[in-house]
Design a protein around this motif. Structure first.
Motif, PDB file in Angstrom:
ATOM      1  N   ARG A 219     -60.796  20.501  -7.523  1.00  0.00           N
ATOM      2  CA  ARG A 219     -61.543  21.017  -8.405  1.00  0.00           C
ATOM      3  C   ARG A 219     -62.126  19.897  -9.343  1.00  0.00           C
ATOM      4  O   ARG A 219     -63.214  19.995 -10.156  1.00  0.00           O
ATOM      5  CB  ARG A 219     -61.022  22.235  -9.283  1.00  0.00           C
ATOM      6  CG  ARG A 219     -60.831  23.461  -8.368  1.00  0.00           C
ATOM      7  CD  ARG A 219     -59.699  24.164  -8.684  1.00  0.00           C
ATOM      8  NE  ARG A 219     -59.614  24.489  -9.973  1.00  0.00           N
ATOM      9  CZ  ARG A 219     -60.388  25.556 -10.665  1.00  0.00           C
ATOM     10  NH1 ARG A 219     -61.449  26.200 -10.231  1.00  0.00           N
ATOM     11  NH2 ARG A 219     -60.212  25.706 -11.915  1.00  0.00           N
TER      12      ARG A 219
ATOM     13  N   ARG B 113     -69.506  20.286  -7.777  1.00  0.00           N
ATOM     14  CA  ARG B 113     -70.428  20.893  -8.477  1.00  0.00           C
ATOM     15  C   ARG B 113     -71.760  21.157  -7.743  1.00  0.00           C
ATOM     16  O   ARG B 113     -72.315  22.109  -7.762  1.00  0.00           O
ATOM     17  CB  ARG B 113     -70.459  20.255  -9.742  1.00  0.00           C
ATOM     18  CG  ARG B 113     -71.889  20.833 -10.758  1.00  0.00           C
ATOM     19  CD  ARG B 113     -72.043  20.028 -12.066  1.00  0.00           C
ATOM     20  NE  ARG B 113     -72.375  18.773 -11.715  1.00  0.00           N
ATOM     21  CZ  ARG B 113     -73.556  18.495 -11.415  1.00  0.00           C
ATOM     22  NH1 ARG B 113     -74.434  19.234 -11.611  1.00  0.00           N
ATOM     23  NH2 ARG B 113     -73.755  17.001 -11.264  1.00  0.00           N
TER      24      ARG B 113
ATOM     25  N   GLU C 183     -71.270  23.792  -5.179  1.00  0.00           N
ATOM     26  CA  GLU C 183     -71.595  25.316  -5.725  1.00  0.00           C
ATOM     27  C   GLU C 183     -72.843  25.327  -6.222  1.00  0.00           C
ATOM     28  O   GLU C 183     -73.206  26.840  -5.902  1.00  0.00           O
ATOM     29  CB  GLU C 183     -70.138  25.341  -6.717  1.00  0.00           C
ATOM     30  CG  GLU C 183     -68.757  25.324  -6.269  1.00  0.00           C
ATOM     31  CD  GLU C 183     -67.729  25.541  -7.275  1.00  0.00           C
ATOM     32  OE1 GLU C 183     -66.766  25.997  -6.824  1.00  0.00           O
ATOM     33  OE2 GLU C 183     -68.219  25.158  -8.633  1.00  0.00           O
ATOM     34  N   GLU C 184     -73.598  24.634  -6.605  1.00  0.00           N
ATOM     35  CA  GLU C 184     -74.995  24.762  -7.117  1.00  0.00           C
ATOM     36  C   GLU C 184     -75.892  25.163  -5.795  1.00  0.00           C
ATOM     37  O   GLU C 184     -76.616  26.043  -6.056  1.00  0.00           O
ATOM     38  CB  GLU C 184     -75.579  23.611  -7.887  1.00  0.00           C
ATOM     39  CG  GLU C 184     -75.118  23.363  -9.314  1.00  0.00           C
ATOM     40  CD  GLU C 184     -75.431  22.163  -9.728  1.00  0.00           C
ATOM     41  OE1 GLU C 184     -75.104  21.858 -10.906  1.00  0.00           O
ATOM     42  OE2 GLU C 184     -76.237  21.346  -9.087  1.00  0.00           O
TER      43      GLU C 184
ATOM     44  N   GLY D 164     -74.733  25.897  -2.697  1.00  0.00           N
ATOM     45  CA  GLY D 164     -74.050  26.843  -1.743  1.00  0.00           C
ATOM     46  C   GLY D 164     -74.307  26.153  -0.267  1.00  0.00           C
ATOM     47  O   GLY D 164     -74.336  26.929   0.816  1.00  0.00           O
TER      48      GLY D 164
ATOM     49  N   SER E 234     -65.522  31.151  -1.142  1.00  0.00           N
ATOM     50  CA  SER E 234     -64.771  30.173  -1.601  1.00  0.00           C
ATOM     51  C   SER E 234     -63.423  30.927  -2.415  1.00  0.00           C
ATOM     52  O   SER E 234     -63.519  31.820  -2.952  1.00  0.00           O
ATOM     53  CB  SER E 234     -65.243  29.255  -2.395  1.00  0.00           C
ATOM     54  OG  SER E 234     -65.667  29.538  -3.684  1.00  0.00           O
TER      55      SER E 234
ATOM     56  N   GLU F 183     -60.360  24.141  -4.307  1.00  0.00           N
ATOM     57  CA  GLU F 183     -61.371  25.140  -3.893  1.00  0.00           C
ATOM     58  C   GLU F 183     -61.105  24.955  -2.380  1.00  0.00           C
ATOM     59  O   GLU F 183     -61.082  23.912  -1.780  1.00  0.00           O
ATOM     60  CB  GLU F 183     -62.784  24.894  -4.262  1.00  0.00           C
ATOM     61  CG  GLU F 183     -62.995  25.077  -5.769  1.00  0.00           C
ATOM     62  CD  GLU F 183     -62.826  26.616  -6.042  1.00  0.00           C
ATOM     63  OE1 GLU F 183     -62.015  26.820  -6.991  1.00  0.00           O
ATOM     64  OE2 GLU F 183     -63.157  27.695  -5.561  1.00  0.00           O
TER      65      GLU F 183
ATOM     66  N   LEU G 196     -62.905  26.124   0.816  1.00  0.00           N
ATOM     67  CA  LEU G 196     -64.241  26.668   1.049  1.00  0.00           C
ATOM     68  C   LEU G 196     -64.667  26.721   2.592  1.00  0.00           C
ATOM     69  O   LEU G 196     -64.090  26.075   3.355  1.00  0.00           O
ATOM     70  CB  LEU G 196     -65.456  25.256   0.720  1.00  0.00           C
ATOM     71  CG  LEU G 196     -65.040  24.563  -0.617  1.00  0.00           C
ATOM     72  CD1 LEU G 196     -65.915  23.311  -0.811  1.00  0.00           C
ATOM     73  CD2 LEU G 196     -65.644  25.681  -1.869  1.00  0.00           C
TER      74      LEU G 196
END
Ligand code: FMN
Length: 163
Positions: free
Chosen positions: A56, A62, A65-66, A68, A126, A133, A135
């Motif tokens: 993490r 980041r 996650e932003e 995808g 996730s 994480e 994923l």
């Protein structure tokens, strides 16, 4: 429920296990970064899905996650320098990416041109588990070469030797 083994016992046993080495890459807007990873597996063929475990704290998380999206680039035995660059903590993304040639497939995430195999993925789901994480990536494009895979075991990068 049973207790867990100690972290030291777990690490000692896991160090014996040989793993292929990959660079997971990510892009969000103009920002690009990645990390060296071995916690990767083929989860399902139908639908084509890879699972990767990312700390993490990793900067690339980041961006994953932003956007995808992410890509998994399995390194060849000529690419141990890249494995070191992408595991040197805190380096800027462009410093890391600057040391190799990249292309894109469907998602626009950087794909390592000379990897053994690269998997361009859309983040399907996730899970947070402890420090990482987990994923799930739906594979939307692939590329591969005839290069031999770079391996990692017991703290060293290694090559495949014939039996
Ligand atoms: C051989 C090897 C395997 C690694 N495997 C993973 C992994 O599967 N997941 C992970 O989050 N970090 C893994 N790491 C650690 C990251 O590459 C390292 O922490 C990286 O610096 C994180 O990126 P950051 O500095 O941008 O945060 C591995 C490192 C090495 C050398």
């Amino acid at each position: 429920m049973q207790d867990a083994v100690s972290e030291a016992e777990y690490k000692y046993a896991m160090r014996r296990v040989v793993s292929p080495v990959a660079v997971i890459t990510a892009r969000s807007g103009t920002a690009r970064n990645g990390l060296t990873a071995t916690a990767i597996c083929s989860a399902t063929t139908e639908p084509p899905t890879v699972v990767v475990c990312v700390n993490r704290q990793a900067r690339a998380l980041r961006l994953i996650e932003e956007s995808g999206t992410f890509a998994v680039n399995f390194l060849s035995e000529q690419q141990s320098d890249l494995a070191r660059t992408f595991s040197t903590h805190g380096l800027e993304g462009e410093t890391r990416l600057g040391s190799a040639s990249w292309t894109t497939l469907k998602t626009g995430v950087p794909i390592l041109a000379s990897s053994v195999s690269s998997f361009d993925c859309v983040l399907e789901k996730s899970l947070t588990h402890g420090t990482h994480e987990v994923l799930f990536g739906r594979v939307v494009a692939v590329t591969s070469t005839e290069s031999n895979a770079l391996l990692y075991r017991d703290g060293f990068f290694r090559r495949i030797a014939p039996e």
